[in-house]
Design a protein around this motif. Structure first.
Motif, PDB file in Angstrom:
ATOM      1  N   ASN A 164      12.733  41.940  -0.821  1.00  0.00           N
ATOM      2  CA  ASN A 164      12.090  43.014  -0.089  1.00  0.00           C
ATOM      3  C   ASN A 164      11.867  44.261  -0.925  1.00  0.00           C
ATOM      4  OD1 ASN A 164      11.918  41.474   2.124  1.00  0.00           O
ATOM      5  ND2 ASN A 164      13.812  42.202   3.043  1.00  0.00           N
ATOM      6  N   PRO A 214      17.286  47.327   0.123  1.00  0.00           N
ATOM      7  CA  PRO A 214      17.802  47.787  -1.171  1.00  0.00           C
ATOM      8  C   PRO A 214      18.068  49.284  -1.108  1.00  0.00           C
ATOM      9  CG  PRO A 214      15.788  46.526  -1.440  1.00  0.00           C
ATOM     10  CD  PRO A 214      15.953  46.750   0.010  1.00  0.00           C
ATOM     11  N   GLU A 267      -2.389   9.671   3.809  1.00  0.00           N
ATOM     12  CA  GLU A 267      -1.973  10.625   4.837  1.00  0.00           C
ATOM     13  C   GLU A 267      -2.345  12.034   4.364  1.00  0.00           C
ATOM     14  OE1 GLU A 267      -0.654   9.842   7.675  1.00  0.00           O
ATOM     15  OE2 GLU A 267      -0.273   7.731   7.357  1.00  0.00           O
ATOM     16  N   GLU A 309      15.030  34.409   4.453  1.00  0.00           N
ATOM     17  CA  GLU A 309      15.554  35.329   3.443  1.00  0.00           C
ATOM     18  C   GLU A 309      15.104  36.763   3.670  1.00  0.00           C
ATOM     19  OE1 GLU A 309      15.335  33.497  -0.598  1.00  0.00           O
ATOM     20  OE2 GLU A 309      17.416  33.480   0.051  1.00  0.00           O
ATOM     21  N   ARG A 310      14.132  36.946   4.536  1.00  0.00           N
ATOM     22  CA  ARG A 310      13.704  38.319   4.817  1.00  0.00           C
ATOM     23  C   ARG A 310      14.756  39.063   5.624  1.00  0.00           C
ATOM     24  NH1 ARG A 310       8.328  38.664   3.284  1.00  0.00           N
ATOM     25  NH2 ARG A 310       8.322  40.818   3.934  1.00  0.00           N
ATOM     26  N   THR A 332      15.430  52.731  -1.147  1.00  0.00           N
ATOM     27  CA  THR A 332      14.007  52.411  -1.026  1.00  0.00           C
ATOM     28  C   THR A 332      13.457  52.786   0.339  1.00  0.00           C
ATOM     29  OG1 THR A 332      14.512  50.205  -0.301  1.00  0.00           O
ATOM     30  CG2 THR A 332      14.100  50.516  -2.660  1.00  0.00           C
ATOM     31  N   ALA A 384      17.489  40.554   5.263  1.00  0.00           N
ATOM     32  CA  ALA A 384      18.318  41.019   4.161  1.00  0.00           C
ATOM     33  C   ALA A 384      18.515  42.510   4.296  1.00  0.00           C
ATOM     34  CB  ALA A 384      17.638  40.713   2.829  1.00  0.00           C
ATOM     35  N   PHE A 418      10.512  -0.803   4.420  1.00  0.00           N
ATOM     36  CA  PHE A 418      11.440  -1.063   3.314  1.00  0.00           C
ATOM     37  C   PHE A 418      12.518   0.017   3.233  1.00  0.00           C
ATOM     38  CE2 PHE A 418       7.675  -3.369   2.037  1.00  0.00           C
ATOM     39  CZ  PHE A 418       8.203  -4.554   1.601  1.00  0.00           C
ATOM     40  N   ILE A 454       7.167   7.709   4.320  1.00  0.00           N
ATOM     41  CA  ILE A 454       5.836   7.671   4.925  1.00  0.00           C
ATOM     42  C   ILE A 454       5.097   6.417   4.477  1.00  0.00           C
ATOM     43  CG2 ILE A 454       3.596   8.822   5.000  1.00  0.00           C
ATOM     44  CD1 ILE A 454       5.009  11.459   4.709  1.00  0.00           C
ATOM     45  N   SER A 455       5.270   6.063   3.188  1.00  0.00           N
ATOM     46  CA  SER A 455       4.473   4.967   2.642  1.00  0.00           C
ATOM     47  C   SER A 455       5.010   3.595   3.027  1.00  0.00           C
ATOM     48  CB  SER A 455       4.447   5.067   1.115  1.00  0.00           C
ATOM     49  OG  SER A 455       3.865   6.261   0.720  1.00  0.00           O
ATOM     50  N   TRP A 456       6.312   3.406   2.840  1.00  0.00           N
ATOM     51  CA  TRP A 456       6.865   2.056   3.028  1.00  0.00           C
ATOM     52  C   TRP A 456       8.009   2.117   4.044  1.00  0.00           C
ATOM     53  CZ3 TRP A 456       6.556   3.874  -2.257  1.00  0.00           C
ATOM     54  CH2 TRP A 456       5.400   3.457  -2.906  1.00  0.00           C
ATOM     55  N   PRO A 488      12.061  30.929   2.887  1.00  0.00           N
ATOM     56  CA  PRO A 488      11.519  32.235   2.492  1.00  0.00           C
ATOM     57  C   PRO A 488      11.473  33.216   3.648  1.00  0.00           C
ATOM     58  CG  PRO A 488      10.140  30.462   1.658  1.00  0.00           C
ATOM     59  CD  PRO A 488      11.151  29.831   2.558  1.00  0.00           C
ATOM     60  N   ILE A 523       6.965  19.682 -10.968  1.00  0.00           N
ATOM     61  CA  ILE A 523       5.709  20.343 -10.619  1.00  0.00           C
ATOM     62  C   ILE A 523       5.916  21.849 -10.482  1.00  0.00           C
ATOM     63  CG2 ILE A 523       4.259  20.708  -8.585  1.00  0.00           C
ATOM     64  CD1 ILE A 523       3.090  18.448  -9.807  1.00  0.00           C
ATOM     65  N   PRO A 551       0.823  -1.215   0.000  1.00  0.00           N
ATOM     66  CA  PRO A 551       0.000   0.000   0.000  1.00  0.00           C
ATOM     67  C   PRO A 551       0.858   1.266   0.000  1.00  0.00           C
ATOM     68  CG  PRO A 551      -0.784  -1.534   1.641  1.00  0.00           C
ATOM     69  CD  PRO A 551       0.458  -2.131   1.075  1.00  0.00           C
ATOM     70  N   PHE A 552       0.490   2.226  -0.843  1.00  0.00           N
ATOM     71  CA  PHE A 552       1.192   3.485  -0.972  1.00  0.00           C
ATOM     72  C   PHE A 552       0.616   4.440   0.079  1.00  0.00           C
ATOM     73  CE2 PHE A 552       2.149   7.142  -4.159  1.00  0.00           C
ATOM     74  CZ  PHE A 552       3.307   7.421  -3.478  1.00  0.00           C
ATOM     75  N   THR A 553       1.023   4.213   1.340  1.00  0.00           N
ATOM     76  CA  THR A 553       0.384   4.883   2.479  1.00  0.00           C
ATOM     77  C   THR A 553       0.371   6.398   2.362  1.00  0.00           C
ATOM     78  OG1 THR A 553       1.451   3.113   3.670  1.00  0.00           O
ATOM     79  CG2 THR A 553       0.211   4.666   4.972  1.00  0.00           C
ATOM     80  N   PHE A 554       1.336   6.949   1.640  1.00  0.00           N
ATOM     81  CA  PHE A 554       1.419   8.398   1.457  1.00  0.00           C
ATOM     82  C   PHE A 554       0.076   8.990   1.016  1.00  0.00           C
ATOM     83  CE2 PHE A 554       2.346  11.946  -1.513  1.00  0.00           C
ATOM     84  CZ  PHE A 554       2.942  12.807  -0.627  1.00  0.00           C
ATOM     85  N   LEU A 593       7.253  15.306  -8.097  1.00  0.00           N
ATOM     86  CA  LEU A 593       6.733  16.106  -6.991  1.00  0.00           C
ATOM     87  C   LEU A 593       7.760  17.096  -6.465  1.00  0.00           C
ATOM     88  CD1 LEU A 593       4.811  13.421  -4.908  1.00  0.00           C
ATOM     89  CD2 LEU A 593       3.917  15.024  -6.557  1.00  0.00           C
ATOM     90  N   THR A 624       8.264  10.920   0.706  1.00  0.00           N
ATOM     91  CA  THR A 624       7.081  10.232   0.188  1.00  0.00           C
ATOM     92  C   THR A 624       7.186   8.734   0.443  1.00  0.00           C
ATOM     93  OG1 THR A 624       7.083  11.867  -1.569  1.00  0.00           O
ATOM     94  CG2 THR A 624       5.642   9.982  -1.861  1.00  0.00           C
ATOM     95  N   PRO A 626      10.164  46.947  -2.719  1.00  0.00           N
ATOM     96  CA  PRO A 626       8.754  47.338  -2.768  1.00  0.00           C
ATOM     97  C   PRO A 626       8.301  47.485  -4.209  1.00  0.00           C
ATOM     98  CG  PRO A 626      10.129  49.090  -1.860  1.00  0.00           C
ATOM     99  CD  PRO A 626      11.041  47.990  -2.223  1.00  0.00           C
ATOM    100  N   MET A 680       9.381  37.618  -3.206  1.00  0.00           N
ATOM    101  CA  MET A 680      10.307  36.978  -2.276  1.00  0.00           C
ATOM    102  C   MET A 680      11.328  37.977  -1.736  1.00  0.00           C
ATOM    103  SD  MET A 680       9.918  33.660  -1.816  1.00  0.00           S
ATOM    104  CE  MET A 680      11.342  32.602  -1.899  1.00  0.00           C
TER     105      MET A 680
END
Lengths: 224, 319, 196
Positions: A220, B311, A175, B305-306, B314, B308, B141, B136-138, B302, B115, A169-172, B111, B133, A222, A218
């Motif tokens: 700063n 600039p 979840e 990174e603030r 500004t 900083a 193993f 969590i699943s296996w 993220p 993506i 089973p791919f439990t992910f 993923l 991933t 403005p 991301m």
């Protein structure tokens, strides 16, 4: 008749609640561990949505606009408690599974959204068609997502084994992160399908948001 | 992608223009991993080679298919797919079944990276996403300790976690540095990884802030636990060369896209990763917690990174 | 002003109507809900205790008051129309809050009674440790046990605690003893309630 059909059928594809309107995601993510749960939750939502649309539409000329939200919520809440009691009386195991998410139908955006956007402006017949269509669309989406997650996460479908015998089973998938990833992939597939359909009709593809400075934010710096 | 203006090329970061290419950096990173790969085959034999080759092949294939599916010019030749496949394989036990390697490598690419639109867009380390991933699943193993019980090698972090300090007192640092320990097949080759890491530092492919801060975080937390505890906590050295700590410090944590780019955030990020690793090892259920700790630190990137400098020009204009 | 009155009036009317409807539905379903709740929460525990019966204990249940006037829901077990046992729920202090134990009594004809077994209804014990009180190894020790001297081995009795889960085991035994005390208070009323 044709408008009636239009209002009904839009909920099945064009305005499919969780995948098109992206509304009511809380139950979509939380109760779709199995197809059974998804279907049960979907049926409850069909019941509440249709009846709340009917009542709101019936009372639309009586309800003063200043207290309309309160009235809609009272109507939806009564219907939800009703569903909860009926579920306890006739489908107790399902009630044990769905737990807190049945009462939470009250705050499901779809219920209030349809009451405000549709039922308070249209006739009873139209509102019934709208509620029924969107409700069925919601139930089908939940069942589909539940079936997808159950098949991979447990290797079963509606409780029956569907995978090969050595399947791990791919439990992910069952979840919480799996719910988000699965929903995202379904949304992506829906968009790809739409663009493909538009391509067949010779229309231009719908573009996603552009990756420009405004979309990121991301750093700063403005914005102008 | 056609250049919008003839003079300027619009491409995804990093924008390093000193004759050094992104592809070159990736290839050098792969080169830096080679000693560890060779040591892994030396210790675990052909199964380790099988896992690494399969993982890389699946990663490259998945990425090629993804580029095809999103109808963009394929960037699969920049070598990052091989790197991600290798990273993922390094975290696996040598005994991993084929389907685990295939699904994890595919999940890492899809993923973890594609993506988000390919290189530079991924908010988390791609191999870490694939690893999580599958973890969590296996779980059974993926755990090197439970899948390799018949191996004569020892598993320092697992034995420390389950049996306490007494059980691991006979494992020498030399053995661990030589990679004579059970862990992720490449991640556990501490000595070879250290060599590769130093090579990357000397070639200036990675900046020293993150690895140093990460190692500092581990050492600091280990020292605090050792000083305040009742003598049942292992030393900082043990935590550093046991399991995949150094691999995390030099390779996973320095992944360019999900890690910060300025010195102070880099140090904060490294420290956070190191301290979180130790906290999970001490109080959590995972003996080698590096991947989870790094994922959490990358989620905070993220925010970090603030921190900083403003600039120029500004600031608030005085009326 | 008129608008204000209208707002208040409409909202009150809607709330009133909704309250009335809900009260009606609640009344109509109350009995079925209670039965369903008992079937799915207490039913599995009852099935563990009485395996060889031919009635539905949840359906035949009755409320019996003990010496302090507190009412207990008692489930009778019948075979071939004859009462073979009764069971009711009792609580003990577990590791994670109250521990609900269904305690079954075999009602013997000769006036001698013994335990028929126990089943766990509700608990919040540690998974894998305290939850092992639901396993047969622990539960079977209570089957056909006389009504006196129910105690853990550490307390001079003959019940072996689940290793590592002393608190849960003690809670279960306390619940059983509490049930035995109640049983002794209500046993005279049982024939009149369920027949024999």
């Amino acid at each position: 008749m044709s408008t009636l059909w239009k209002e009904f059928s839009k909920g099945l594809w064009r305005d499919l609640p969780p995948f098109r309107l992206v509304l009511g995601l809380c139950p979509v993510l939380a109760v779709t561990k199995t197809a059974d749960n998804g279907l049960g939750m979907g049926l409850a939502v069909i019941f509440v949505l249709t009846l709340s649309n009917v009542f709101v539409s019936l009372l639309r000329n009586i309800i003063p606009s200043k207290v309309r939200i309160a009235c809609f919520i009272v109507i939806a809440a009564s219907l939800v408690v009703c569903v909860e009691l009926l579920m306890q009386a006739f489908a107790y195991p399902l009630y044990q599974q769905l737990g807190i998410f049945v009462p939470l139908i009250v705050v499901n955006c779809i219920i209030l959204g349809r009451a405000e956007a549709f039922a308070s402006k249209n006739t009873v017949l139209m509102s019934t068609a709208d509620g029924l269509g969107l409700g069925i669309g919601f139930a089908l989406s939940l069942t589909f997502l539940g079936a997808l997650r159950e098949t991979f996460g447990y290797g079963t479908l509606f409780g029956k084994s569907v995978m090969w015998s050595g399947f791990e089973p791919f439990t992910f998938m069952i979840e919480a992160p799996g719910a988000f990833v699965c929903l995202g992939l379904v949304l992506a597939a829906m968009n790809a399908l739409t663009n493909w359909q538009r391509g067949v009709k010779g229309l231009e593809a719908v573009e996603g948001p552009k990756h420009d400075c405004k979309a990121c934010g991301m750093c700063n710096t403005p914005l102008k | 992608m056609k250049p919008i203006e003839p003079l300027l090329t619009v491409a995804s970061p990093p924008h390093v223009h000193c004759g050094r290419t992104f592809k070159g950096m990736t290839l050098e990173t792969i080169l830096a991993l080679m000693p560890a790969a060779i040591m892994a085959v030396w210790h675990f034999g052909l199964p380790a080679a099988r896992v690494m080759l399969l993982s890389c092949a699946v990663a490259v294939l998945t990425e090629a298919v993804c580029w095809k599916a999103i109808k963009r010019r394929s960037a699969v030749d920049d070598g990052t797919a091989v790197l991600i496949g290798l990273f993922y394989a390094f975290l696996l036990p040598a005994s991993a079944p084929w389907w685990l390697v295939v699904s994890g490598a595919a999940a890492s690419i899809i993923l973890g990276k594609m993506i988000f639109g390919g290189n530079g867009g991924n908010p988390l380390g791609a191999a870490l996403v694939g690893w999580t991933t599958c973890r969590i699943s296996w779980g059974t193993f993926m755990d090197p300790y439970t899948t390799m019980l018949d191996s004569p090698l020892r598993a320092p972090l697992h034995e420390l976690h389950y049996f306490g300090l007494q059980a691991v007192s006979d494992i020498s640092a030399t053995n661990m540095l030589l990679g004579e320990q059970i862990g992720g097949l490449g991640a556990a080759q501490s000595g070879a990884i250290l060599l590769g890491g130093l090579y990357l530092l000397s070639r200036r492919i990675i900046r020293p802030e993150i690895p140093v801060a990460f190692i500092g975080g581990i050492a600091l937390a280990a020292l605090v636990f050792q000083l305040t505890g009742d003598g049942t906590n292992a030393s900082a050295t043990f935590h550093l060369i046991g399991g995949g700590t150094l691999f995390g410090a030099f390779f996973l944590a320095t992944d360019p896209a999900p890690s910060p780019v300025l010195p102070v955030p880099m140090i904060a990020y490294g420290l956070m990763g190191g301290i979180l690793t130790m906290l999970i090892r001490q109080y959590g259920m995972y003996p080698d917690a590096v991947p989870f700790a790094l994922l959490l630190a990358q989620l905070a990137t993220p925010l970090l990174e603030r921190i900083a400098p403003k600039p120029f020009g500004t600031g608030r204009v005085k009326a | 002003m008129m608008e204000m009155i209208r707002m208040v009036l409409v909202l009150s009317l809607i709330c009133g109507a909704s309250g009335f409807t809900l009260a009606t539905i609640r009344d109509a379903t109350a009995q079925r809900v209670e039965e369903q709740e008992l079937t799915y929460v207490q039913g599995p525990a009852l099935n563990q205790i009485f395996s060889d019966i031919d009635n539905n204990p949840v359906k035949d249940r009755a409320r019996i008051a003990d010496a302090q006037g507190q009412e207990h829901i008692v489930f009778p077990a019948r075979k071939d129309g004859k009462l073979v046992g009764v069971a009711f729920q009792s609580f003990g202090k577990g590791f994670g809050g109250d521990l609900g134990i269904m305690v079954g009594f075999a009602v013997d004809q000769g006036g001698k009674n013994e335990l028929a077994g126990i089943g766990v209804t509700t608990m919040k014990e540690t998974p894998g440790v305290g939850t092992r009180i639901t396993e047969g190894d622990f539960r079977n020790q209570f089957v056909s046990h006389p009504l006196d001297d129910v105690a853990l081995k550490s307390g001079g009795g003959d019940i072996a605690a689940v290793s590592g889960a002393t608190v849960s085991s003690t809670g279960a035994v306390a619940a059983v003893n509490h049930a035995i005390k109640t049983f002794n208070e209500i046993k005279d009323k049982i024939p009149s309630e369920f027949g024999s």
